[in-house]
Design a protein around this motif. Structure first.
Motif, PDB file in Angstrom:
ATOM      1  N   SER A 120       0.642  -0.946   0.109  1.00 50.65           N
ATOM      2  CA  SER A 120       0.078   0.104  -0.100  1.00 50.65           C
ATOM      3  C   SER A 120       0.578   1.342  -0.040  1.00 50.65           C
ATOM      4  N   LEU A 121       2.229   1.190   0.339  1.00 48.08           N
ATOM      5  CA  LEU A 121       3.029   2.205   0.291  1.00 48.08           C
ATOM      6  C   LEU A 121       3.259   2.969  -1.204  1.00 48.08           C
ATOM      7  N   GLU A 122       3.164   4.243  -1.241  1.00 53.72           N
ATOM      8  CA  GLU A 122       3.428   4.855  -2.491  1.00 53.72           C
ATOM      9  C   GLU A 122       4.966   5.353  -2.607  1.00 53.72           C
ATOM     10  N   HIS A 123       5.606   5.281  -1.269  1.00 54.39           N
ATOM     11  CA  HIS A 123       6.978   5.641  -1.386  1.00 54.39           C
ATOM     12  C   HIS A 123       7.695   4.754  -0.141  1.00 54.39           C
ATOM     13  N   LEU A 124       8.773   4.232  -0.361  1.00 54.46           N
ATOM     14  CA  LEU A 124       9.685   3.939   0.445  1.00 54.46           C
ATOM     15  C   LEU A 124      11.067   4.227   0.108  1.00 54.46           C
ATOM     16  N   GLU A 125      11.861   4.648   1.231  1.00 52.66           N
ATOM     17  CA  GLU A 125      13.116   5.154   1.020  1.00 52.66           C
ATOM     18  C   GLU A 125      13.891   4.682   2.142  1.00 52.66           C
ATOM     19  N   VAL A 126      15.189   4.276   1.807  1.00 53.55           N
ATOM     20  CA  VAL A 126      16.163   3.666   2.780  1.00 53.55           C
ATOM     21  C   VAL A 126      16.884   4.684   2.784  1.00 53.55           C
TER      22      VAL A 126
END
Length: 66
Positions: free
Chosen positions: A11-17
């Motif tokens: 469901s995430l629109e954006h994921l950043e490490v």
């Protein structure tokens, strides 16, 4: 990984490490992003039985999705 985790990730629109613990907490830009999703503001907690006031400081969380 459980189904709930998979559903959340889907469901995430954006994921950043952001990087390692050291990289996040030494880089103002990364720390700003971290703080935007995890509130570390100290909070006063009042014991309902004694009325004693304590200060709770949320710990730094790491290796979690936020």
């Amino acid at each position: 990984m459980g189904q709930q985790c998979r559903d959340t990730l889907a469901s995430l629109e954006h994921l950043e490490v952001l990087g390692t613990y050291e990289q996040v907490f030494s880089d103002p830009g990364k720390l700003k992003k971290y703080n935007s999703v995890y509130d570390r503001t100290p909070q006063e907690i009042i014991c309902p039985e004694t009325g004693e006031v304590s200060l709770y400081i949320p710990p730094d969380k790491f290796c979690v999705f936020c």
